[in-house]
Design an enzyme around this catalytic site. Structure first.
Site, PDB file in Angstrom:
ATOM      1  CE  LYS A  96     -18.856 -21.725 -32.712  1.00  0.00           C
ATOM      2  NZ  LYS A  96     -19.289 -20.666 -32.533  1.00  0.00           N
ATOM      3  N   GLY A 193     -10.643  -8.837 -22.453  1.00  0.00           N
ATOM      4  CA  GLY A 193     -10.275  -8.975 -24.090  1.00  0.00           C
ATOM      5  C   GLY A 193     -12.503  -7.344 -24.541  1.00  0.00           C
ATOM      6  CG  HIS A 196     -17.170  -6.732 -32.628  1.00  0.00           C
ATOM      7  ND1 HIS A 196     -16.707  -5.669 -33.114  1.00  0.00           N
ATOM      8  CD2 HIS A 196     -17.033  -7.563 -33.787  1.00  0.00           C
ATOM      9  CE1 HIS A 196     -17.222  -4.729 -33.745  1.00  0.00           C
ATOM     10  NE2 HIS A 196     -16.373  -6.682 -34.466  1.00  0.00           N
TER      11      HIS A 196
END
Length: 357
Positions: A96, A193, A196
């Site tokens: 990451k 939430g 997308h």
């Protein structure tokens, strides 16, 4: 290693350990730091494990309170990516990256040119992709300097729909196992939430006949969900307290913590957020409460499967089979959890660690 600000001493990792001790304890391979004086860019790349292949993981570009918080985020997410890739049998490791977004004006394009050069310096050990705060055009800039990019405009490339598809399959599997239902009609699902992934998940669940309660700090998204899906609304700070059949956390991580766990009134927790458990022992507490937990790095692996397919040139039909297989993988974990009377989160970790050992 380039820079470590004094703030590292103020903020601690989740285990309250020095971050290098944390890295050794959790099997990290590399930690890379980069400062670009010309642009002011500060970036971190954490590579957790490359046994199965080069480390693939998204690039976050968000604000952090201090450098240590950014390091912690990169490390926790990198480990999750290792477990995720191993759990869905991808020939990839876990990594990451984080670019610390400044609070003062900056040149975005110059930042991502510098970051692309940073990735190229690692000679293929890390492959980047889209993540929180980054855009496809940022990935395109990175690709001017390195081929180690899995999200590009030419890939038609938002992985969010694929992540949502995998979570939907995971919720179906959890509902069948825990509630004995082979469909979602009439079930009450609370979604925290509506980004997308969360919004795309809501569309899947609404089509399947579920009753939705939603929360998001973006009022426009909430209004859209009410109008399009007939959703009810809950305040963001209360959504986890709503009595429901399934709670789907699709925002930031650590939603399952000492404060929240006493308030859950649900049978299943299954959502998109990374690192949902603030600490490993919270998985045990969920198990003791009789709440079935779908390990985040497995249920949200659809985005990784899609991003990896663009790098590995996997046919789309195979991609969809892999994503549909997320439900099967979770069911196997649920069965073993029940048989051994161990938290599903521990079973998932054990299986991933065996593949990475």
């Amino acid at each position: 290693m380039g820079f470590i600000e004094k703030s590292t001493q103020k903020a601690a990792l989740a285990t309250q350990e020095d971050f290098l001790d944390y890295a050794i304890k959790h099997g990290f391979g590399d930690l890379h730091f980069k400062v670009d004086p010309a642009t002011g860019m500060k970036a971190i790349i954490a590579i957790h494990n490359t046994k199965l292949g080069p480390a693939l993981g998204g690039c976050r570009f968000i604000e952090y309170p201090d450098t240590a918080s950014a390091i912690e985020d990169a490390m926790r997410l990198a480990q999750g990516m290792s477990f995720k890739a191993a759990s869905v049998n991808l020939p990839l490791g876990g990594g990451k990256s984080v670019i610390i977004k400044p609070k003062t004006p900056f040149n975005r394009e110059a930042y991502f040119h510098a970051f692309g050069q940073f990735i190229e310096e690692l000679n293929g050990r890390y492959i980047t992709a889209l993540d929180s705060g980054t855009l496809l055009r940022d990935m395109d800039i990175i690709a001017e300097h390195t081929r180690y990019v899995a999200s590009l405009t030419t890939h038609n490339g938002d992985p969010s729909p694929y992540t949502a598809q995998g979570i939907y399959r995971g919720i179906q599997a959890a509902v069948e196992f825990k509630l004995g239902k082979d469909n979602l009609r009439g079930l009450h699902i609370a979604i925290q939430g509506l980004g997308h992934v969360g919004y795309a998940l809501a569309a899947h669940l609404h089509k399947a006949g579920a009753r939705l309660t939603v929360a998001d700090i973006n009022g426009e998204l909430v209004t859209n969900a009410v109008n399009e899906f007939g959703a009810s609304i809950a305040p963001s700070e209360l959504i986890h307290k709503i009595p429901c059949d399934v709670f789907a956390p699709c925002a930031l991580g650590a939603i399952i913590n000492d404060a929240s766990i006493k308030h859950f009134q649900t049978s299943i927790i299954a959502g998109a957020a990374n690192n949902q458990l603030a600490h490993r022992y919270h998985g045990q507490l969920l198990h003791e409460k009789g709440i079935l937990y779908a390990a985040d790095y497995i249920i949200n692996a659809g985005g990784l499967i899609y991003a990896a397919s663009k790098y590995l040139n996997t046919p789309n039909a195979d991609v969809m089979k892999q994503i549909d297989g997320i439900g099967t993988s979770l069911t196997e974990i649920f069965v073993r959890s029940q048989r051994e009377n161990r938290p599903a989160s521990d079973i998932a970790d054990t299986l991933a660690q065996e593949k990475l050992a």
